[in-house]
Each structure stands twice: as structure tokens, then as C-alpha cells.
Design an enzyme around this catalytic site. Structure first.
Site, PDB file in Angstrom:
ATOM      1  N   GLU A  88      26.229  35.831  46.367  1.00 16.98           N
ATOM      2  CA  GLU A  88      27.450  35.012  46.307  1.00 16.98           C
ATOM      3  C   GLU A  88      27.718  34.304  47.636  1.00 16.98           C
ATOM      4  O   GLU A  88      27.112  34.620  48.669  1.00 16.98           O
ATOM      5  CB  GLU A  88      28.658  35.875  45.928  1.00 16.98           C
ATOM      6  CG  GLU A  88      29.001  36.943  46.951  1.00 16.98           C
ATOM      7  CD  GLU A  88      30.482  37.349  46.933  1.00 16.98           C
ATOM      8  OE1 GLU A  88      31.341  36.461  47.027  1.00 16.98           O
ATOM      9  OE2 GLU A  88      30.744  38.568  46.852  1.00 16.98           O
ATOM     10  N   LYS A  95      36.758  47.896  47.629  1.00 20.01           N
ATOM     11  CA  LYS A  95      37.583  48.298  48.777  1.00 20.01           C
ATOM     12  C   LYS A  95      38.842  49.014  48.291  1.00 20.01           C
ATOM     13  O   LYS A  95      39.404  48.671  47.251  1.00 20.01           O
ATOM     14  CB  LYS A  95      38.016  47.064  49.557  1.00 20.01           C
ATOM     15  CG  LYS A  95      36.954  46.549  50.488  1.00 20.01           C
ATOM     16  CD  LYS A  95      37.591  45.726  51.613  1.00 20.01           C
ATOM     17  CE  LYS A  95      36.539  45.240  52.572  1.00 20.01           C
ATOM     18  NZ  LYS A  95      35.980  43.928  52.233  1.00 20.01           N
TER      19      LYS A  95
HETATM   20  N1  PSU Z   1      35.889  42.283  48.075  1.00 23.61           N
HETATM   21  C1  PSU Z   1      35.290  42.441  49.269  1.00 23.61           C
HETATM   22  N2  PSU Z   1      34.783  41.339  49.915  1.00 23.61           N
HETATM   23  C2  PSU Z   1      34.869  40.088  49.372  1.00 23.61           C
HETATM   24  C3  PSU Z   1      35.500  39.936  48.097  1.00 23.61           C
HETATM   25  C4  PSU Z   1      35.993  41.054  47.493  1.00 23.61           C
HETATM   26  O1  PSU Z   1      35.210  43.552  49.756  1.00 23.61           O
HETATM   27  O2  PSU Z   1      34.404  39.105  50.001  1.00 23.61           O
HETATM   28  C5  PSU Z   1      35.558  38.578  47.458  1.00 23.61           C
HETATM   29  C6  PSU Z   1      34.475  38.480  46.361  1.00 23.61           C
HETATM   30  O3  PSU Z   1      33.963  37.158  46.326  1.00 23.61           O
HETATM   31  C7  PSU Z   1      35.263  38.777  45.102  1.00 23.61           C
HETATM   32  C8  PSU Z   1      36.587  38.144  45.420  1.00 23.61           C
HETATM   33  O4  PSU Z   1      34.699  38.253  43.935  1.00 23.61           O
HETATM   34  O5  PSU Z   1      36.814  38.430  46.792  1.00 23.61           O
HETATM   35  C9  PSU Z   1      37.716  38.687  44.562  1.00 23.61           C
HETATM   36  O6  PSU Z   1      38.858  37.918  44.742  1.00 23.61           O
HETATM   37  P1  PSU Z   1      40.130  38.098  43.764  1.00 23.61           P
HETATM   38  O7  PSU Z   1      40.633  39.475  44.057  1.00 23.61           O
HETATM   39  O8  PSU Z   1      41.087  37.031  44.174  1.00 23.61           O
HETATM   40  O9  PSU Z   1      39.601  37.967  42.365  1.00 23.61           O
END
Ligand code: PSU
Ligand code: MN
Length: 315
Positions: free
Chosen positions: A29, A166
Site C-alpha cells: 500500500e 494498533k
Molecule cells: N494503521 C496503521 N498504520 C497505517 C494505517 C492504519 O497502523 O498507516 C493506515 C492504513 O492505510 C489503513 C488506514 O488502511 O490507515 C485506515 O484508515 P481509516 O481508519 O481511516 O479507515
């Protein structure tokens, strides 16, 4: 560069050659590059992760939106472009809902887990490596903040190798949500769902498998049965790189208070929390983050190699 069957899809020469030769390919990604890590660690890590995948006998395909095209496989210059802090504002975080808009407008974008899964599936790539998936946020019973990564896992046939999620999230609710949608959560050599910086979370995975071949047979069987949707392959951060759970929890508690006080909402929540956790832990958390992504890259490549073999033999 080669255009795919979908006109928005463009393959790098390396990925196009791998497709033609039937070689195993691993998707990566770009949100982690553009928004997840500081420069220049982000770009260096992106390159090193690609090299780890090549060394294991697979071909890396980092995915991003550049100039209104889904680019599958990026050059060194393109990785640098994505990672530069001055470009950050022009490379928005793109999830499922944003994908058509950025393509139609001819814009750039960094793909989240959800959007990368969609692009990987369009490109015929079954294995995707990242750091951590999005999930159900703490307090979601009030905010309804549930990452689109989870609904994507429910419907898109891609195996996602990660170090769990996380603890900024409610890991218990995240696992409940995945269960409801029939998404298997497989621990690699562990029966406990890992919490990104830490090897343990107190929550069990559904299953534990011990080799890339076992993982390959599992996902091959799932999709062979017509059971649509992804698989979470949870690979704990190596012991030597893991952080102290108490330190992580106190930092997360502070980051959550700050987000609440500043009324951060929507797609800004995750980047805000990630940023604050990074700042509050100093360089240590970044080192851990880099280490776990590399560890996932190795496993993802091994899985892609094993999956290619399993598909050839086919049961
Ligand atoms: N969790 C992490 N590092 C990240 C992300 C999530 O530990 O970089 C990023 C990933 O690209 C994930 C996105 O798909 O955040 C999720 O965002 P949201 O919670 O807004 O869906
Ligand atoms: Mn969200």
C-alpha cells in the site's frame, strides 16, 4: 508501462513481466508511505520492503494513484514522489469511497488497505503486505467510526499480511466485526492477535498456522470453496523489536484525549492518532514500525510463492 484490462490500471514493466511469466506478486500500500511514516524513512523502507520481497522470489507491486491512474508497481522516482513531505497535501488518503473520485478527476492518491485490496484484486494479486489494518475505533458505539478496511476484508479476495492492528482501536470489537463478516483471522505461529507494536493483545486469533505452505493451502481452500472475502494473516512483530505494552497504552490514552479535545473526525482520525503516537514515543515506535513491515514482507512473499505452487498443484 502496460495498460491493464481495466483502462485505469497501469502495470510497471517489472510487474507486467511477472504477470506474463506467472510469477508470484505481492501488493503493497501507499498510505503507509505518504501518511504513515516520516521522510526519508518512509521511502527507504518502501524500497527495502520491495527488496525483501524480491529476495524471497516474488515481485513487489506497490500500488498508488498517480495522475488519475491506478499504478501497480512504482519506480524509485515515484516512491520518492509519494514520500516527499511537500507532496503530502496533494496525495490524499484514498479508501473505497474515494477511489472513483480521484481517478475521474485525474488526481493522485495514497491507497489505504481497503483501496489497495480493491486495486490488487483488479490486478489479479492475491497477497498484500502492510503494517496494520484499520478497525473499529474505541468509542465506536458513539462515533460509528469503523474502518472501511473491515468491510473490504468482508468482500474482496485478498490475503492481508499484517502485524495485527494498533491498540488505538478497540481490538475486541474489531475481531467481533470480522467474525460477523466471516473474515478468518489467522495467527502466524501465534494464537494471540498481535497489537502492532506489541506481540500480544489478550485477544485470541481464530486459528494458528505455522508455515507459509499451511497458510497458502488455507487461503486456496477458502477461495476454492467460493467463500468470498479476505483473510487476515496476523504476524507478530519480532520479539527484539517489540515495545513495552504499558508504555504504548499510556501514549495511546494521551493521543485519544488529544483527538477528542480537538474534535478530530472521519478519515483524519487514524492519521492524527498515528502521528501523535509517533511523536509521543520518539523514534522507538518508528523503528518498531519499520521492523514489523519488513517482517511482514518476508512472510507475504513466502506466502505468495507457496500460493502459486498450491494453485498449480490444485486439490
Ligand atoms: N494503521 C496503521 N498504520 C497505517 C494505517 C492504519 O497502523 O498507516 C493506515 C492504513 O492505510 C489503513 C488506514 O488502511 O490507515 C485506515 O484508515 P481509516 O481508519 O481511516 O479507515
Ligand atoms: Mn474511520
Amino acid at each position: 508501462m502496460t495498460q491493464g484490462h481495466v483502462p485505469w490500471l497501469i502495470f510497471s514493466d517489472e510487474v507486467a513481466a511477472a504477470r506474463a511469466a506467472g510469477k508470484p506478486i505481492v501488493a503493497l500500500e501507499s498510505t503507509i508511505i505518504a501518511h504513515g511514516m516520516p521522510y526519508p524513512t518512509n521511502v527507504r523502507t518502501a524500497r527495502e520492503v520491495e527488496d525483501i520481497i524480491r529476495r524471497e522470489g516474488a515481485v513487489p507491486a506497490t500500488i498508488a494513484i498517480i495522475g488519475g491512474r491506478i499504478r501497480v508497481g512504482l519506480s524509485e522516482e515515484e516512491l520518492e514522489f509519494l514520500g516527499r513531505p511537500e507532496h503530502r497535501a496533494d496525495i490524499p488518503k484514498v479508501s473505497r469511497r474515494d477511489l472513483a473520485y480521484v481517478l475521474a478527476q485525474g488526481c493522485n492518491g495514497a491507497t489505504t488497505v481497503a483501496a489497495t485490496m480493491i486495486c490488487a484484486r483488479l490486478a489479479g494479486i492475491q497477497v498484500f503486505v502492510t503494517g496494520g489494518i484499520g478497525g473499529v475505533h474505541r468509542g465506536a458505539e458513539r462515533t460509528m467510526d469503523i474502518s472501511a478496511d473491515l468491510t473490504e476484508l468482508a468482500q474482496t479476495d485478498v490475503a492481508v499480511v499484517c502485524a495485527g492492528a494498533k491498540a488505538i482501536l478497540d481490538l475486541g470489537l474489531t475481531l467481533e466485526y470480522l467474525e460477523t463478516h466471516g473474515v478468518p483471522v489467522v495467527g502466524y505461529r501465534t494464537s494471540e492477535f498481535p497489537a502492532f507494536y506489541c506481540r500480544r493483545s489478550g485477544f485470541a486469533t481464530n486459528f494458528s498456522l505455522n508455515t507459509p505452505e499451511e497458510l497458502a493451502l488455507f487461503v486456496h481452500t477458502k477461495w476454492g470453496l467460493g467463500l468470498r472475502g479476505g483473510v487476515v494473516i496476523a504476524n507478530p512483530v519480532p520479539e527484539a523489536d517489540a515495545m513495552d505494552p504499558e508504555e504504548v497504552e499510556s501514549v495511546i490514552a494521551r493521543a485519544l484525549e488529544e483527538a477528542e479535545a480537538r474534535d478530530i473526525r472521519g478519515k483524519d482520525v487514524t492519521p492524527f492518532l498515528l502521528d501523535r503516537v509517533k511523536a509521543l514515543t520518539g523514534g522507538r515506535s518508528l523503528e518498531t514500525n519499520v521492523a514489523l513491515v519488513k517482517n511482514n514482507a518476508k512472510l507475504g512473499a513466502q506466502l505468495a510463492v507457496a500460493l502459486a505452487a498450491a494453485s498449480r498443484e490444485s486439490v
